[in-house]
Design a protein around this motif. Sequence first.
Motif, mmCIF file in Angstrom:
data_model
loop_
_atom_site.group_PDB
_atom_site.id
_atom_site.type_symbol
_atom_site.label_atom_id
_atom_site.label_comp_id
_atom_site.label_asym_id
_atom_site.label_seq_id
_atom_site.Cartn_x
_atom_site.Cartn_y
_atom_site.Cartn_z
ATOM 1 N N ASP A 336 0.280 -1.670 0.121
ATOM 2 C CA ASP A 336 0.159 -0.336 0.221
ATOM 3 C C ASP A 336 0.310 1.640 -0.126
ATOM 4 O O ASP A 336 0.478 2.134 0.108
ATOM 5 C CB ASP A 336 -0.901 0.097 1.158
ATOM 6 C CG ASP A 336 -2.174 0.761 0.532
ATOM 7 O OD1 ASP A 336 -2.449 1.193 -0.056
ATOM 8 O OD2 ASP A 336 -2.154 1.749 1.704
ATOM 9 N N HIS A 359 -0.015 0.217 -6.900
ATOM 10 C CA HIS A 359 -1.286 0.299 -7.201
ATOM 11 C C HIS A 359 -1.244 0.253 -8.463
ATOM 12 O O HIS A 359 -2.648 0.668 -8.721
ATOM 13 C CB HIS A 359 -1.956 1.944 -6.869
ATOM 14 C CG HIS A 359 -1.648 1.577 -4.997
ATOM 15 N ND1 HIS A 359 -0.533 1.961 -4.220
ATOM 16 C CD2 HIS A 359 -2.446 1.533 -3.902
ATOM 17 C CE1 HIS A 359 -0.198 2.531 -3.180
ATOM 18 N NE2 HIS A 359 -1.959 1.588 -2.651
ATOM 19 N N GLN A 367 -2.371 -10.252 -6.119
ATOM 20 C CA GLN A 367 -2.754 -8.992 -6.259
ATOM 21 C C GLN A 367 -3.995 -8.382 -7.081
ATOM 22 O O GLN A 367 -5.042 -7.785 -7.403
ATOM 23 C CB GLN A 367 -1.994 -7.481 -6.490
ATOM 24 C CG GLN A 367 -0.651 -7.316 -5.322
ATOM 25 C CD GLN A 367 -0.172 -5.990 -5.401
ATOM 26 O OE1 GLN A 367 0.529 -6.323 -6.286
ATOM 27 N NE2 GLN A 367 -0.443 -5.221 -5.619
ATOM 28 N N LEU A 391 -1.777 -2.831 4.088
ATOM 29 C CA LEU A 391 -3.288 -2.243 4.069
ATOM 30 C C LEU A 391 -3.826 -1.973 3.085
ATOM 31 O O LEU A 391 -3.699 -1.132 2.174
ATOM 32 C CB LEU A 391 -3.669 -0.741 4.859
ATOM 33 C CG LEU A 391 -5.105 -0.466 5.174
ATOM 34 C CD1 LEU A 391 -5.842 -1.478 6.286
ATOM 35 C CD2 LEU A 391 -4.988 1.219 5.894
ATOM 36 N N GLY A 392 -4.907 -3.351 2.973
ATOM 37 C CA GLY A 392 -6.159 -3.121 1.796
ATOM 38 C C GLY A 392 -5.916 -4.065 0.744
ATOM 39 O O GLY A 392 -5.885 -3.928 -0.011
ATOM 40 N N ASP A 395 -5.303 -9.606 3.358
ATOM 41 C CA ASP A 395 -7.074 -10.525 3.403
ATOM 42 C C ASP A 395 -6.650 -10.912 4.444
ATOM 43 O O ASP A 395 -7.722 -10.682 5.481
ATOM 44 C CB ASP A 395 -7.181 -11.128 2.825
ATOM 45 C CG ASP A 395 -7.553 -10.425 0.717
ATOM 46 O OD1 ASP A 395 -8.019 -9.374 1.316
ATOM 47 O OD2 ASP A 395 -7.229 -10.793 0.089
ATOM 48 N N GLY A 489 -3.526 0.886 9.797
ATOM 49 C CA GLY A 489 -4.775 0.039 10.339
ATOM 50 C C GLY A 489 -5.333 0.166 11.531
ATOM 51 O O GLY A 489 -4.205 0.588 13.022
ATOM 52 N N GLY A 498 -4.294 -8.345 7.345
ATOM 53 C CA GLY A 498 -5.489 -8.672 7.049
ATOM 54 C C GLY A 498 -6.615 -8.268 7.839
ATOM 55 O O GLY A 498 -5.861 -7.642 9.066
#
Length: 509
Positions: A336, A359, A367, A391-392, A395, A489, A498
């Motif tokens: 992230d 990203h 991913q 983060l994100g 999982d 997070g 996750g």
Amino acid sequence: MAHLPSRRRLALAVPVVLSLTASLGFLPTAASAAPVTAPATQTATAGTLAYVVNTKVDHRTIESVKKAITAADGTVVATYAKIGVIVVHSANPDFGAQIRAVRGVQSAGATRTAPLSLAGTTDEGAAKLISAAEAAKTASASAAAGASEPLEADQWDLRAIGADKAAEINPGSKKVTVAVIDTGVDDTHPDLAPNFSAAQSANCVGGVADTAEGAWRPYTADDYHGTHVAGEIAAARNGIGVAGVAPGVKVSSIKVSDPKDGLFYPENVVCAFVFAADHGVEITNNSYYVDPWLYNCMDDPDQKAIVDAVNRAQLYAQKKGTLNVASAGNSNHDLDSDAIVDSSSPDDSTPVTRTIDPHECFDVPTQLPGVVTVSATGVKGTKSYYSTYGLGAVDVAAPGGDRYQIPETPSANGRILSTMPNNAYGFLQGTSMASPHVAGVAALLKSTHPWASPATLQALLKAQADNPGCPAEPYDGNGDGVVDATCEGGKRVNGFFGFGVVNALRAVK
């Protein structure tokens, strides 16, 4: 490890062995994606590259593109018509550019940066054996603890997620199969033979499934990665060696590692996902990244084509009811973050250091949309020092081992103990070892809830996980006084774990 550089095959450490006997593309709706293959084996010549050509999914377009491939000096190796992926070999240096200009082609690119060559194997040495005295010590401790398997006292990872207690309630259903997409599985191992599904196994190297007897086995004992993973998932509780997380389910092998360099090329992985889906596999485990790029950037036509082809295949598998589980990686990267330095790609020729945005440049398959991304923990329940996070992006988490986190077990080994080729057992660590723990828990969930779709299984994995939250102190994974990673997070979901560490006992209740 032979063919498997530790930085990239998502398993770390020298084995200690005991010889005891964005969705990209589209979601196809057709019922089958079986390939049409070339009529004869193609022989690679100097300068020949492999390509994936991704097209619209209709017969007329595919046939038109295949004619264009021939006209551009390409040879069709396999056609996955239902997902619009064609595997091609060509020695034409302009093949990629020419075929991308053809009507109906949505993306196309080379799957490697070095020419194909004749198959050959390498040998990087034998594994280190544990003495008979050490084996006896572990067996004695297992017996004293009432464990059913002689080496279970060293399996701290099973106890960490309640898998030992879960097996007493429901060891998993024989109607559930987990396919190990990897270096092959030694199905003759006494801990794996009782649960092995040959009918759902194949060798997908080259992009075409070979289901001949034994084609799914490792090339040599040094190609132990897949056998170790298979044991973590489904080693039988039969009084021999170790136990898997789901010792009652079936496990199959889909070999995708190249015999020459051990790399996992895109066409092999496309074949594997489609084969798994078309042969009724409920879960796949993917403890690797697709070579030759650690991260595939969408602004590069070759890398974009790789992402597109593999994504079409894994989405097809999801549509057919298959949950895909993948390891996050061993680079301690933050998926992230704004920038990651990748100095390992391409790994089939000369790597070039580059800075990528995770990203926009993707680790495949972990991913890809709908794939369960798994980070690793050690015996203390903290993030393993090597584990990639974000983060994100992550999982769930699971035990993957950590040589800096030492358990109170007979071996005092913080890695994961599992099966190895030739009736052996050994310790490894990596997110490669975390992913099969999640695949095993998912198999228990599927056994308990046979109606559950891949999306439902992923939701259950997250809902039943235990999240320790971000650490209160700065994270120093190897104890050298330097902060190695930053957790973002909260208690519900964060970058290290996750939604939390999976729980096998909850899965069967």
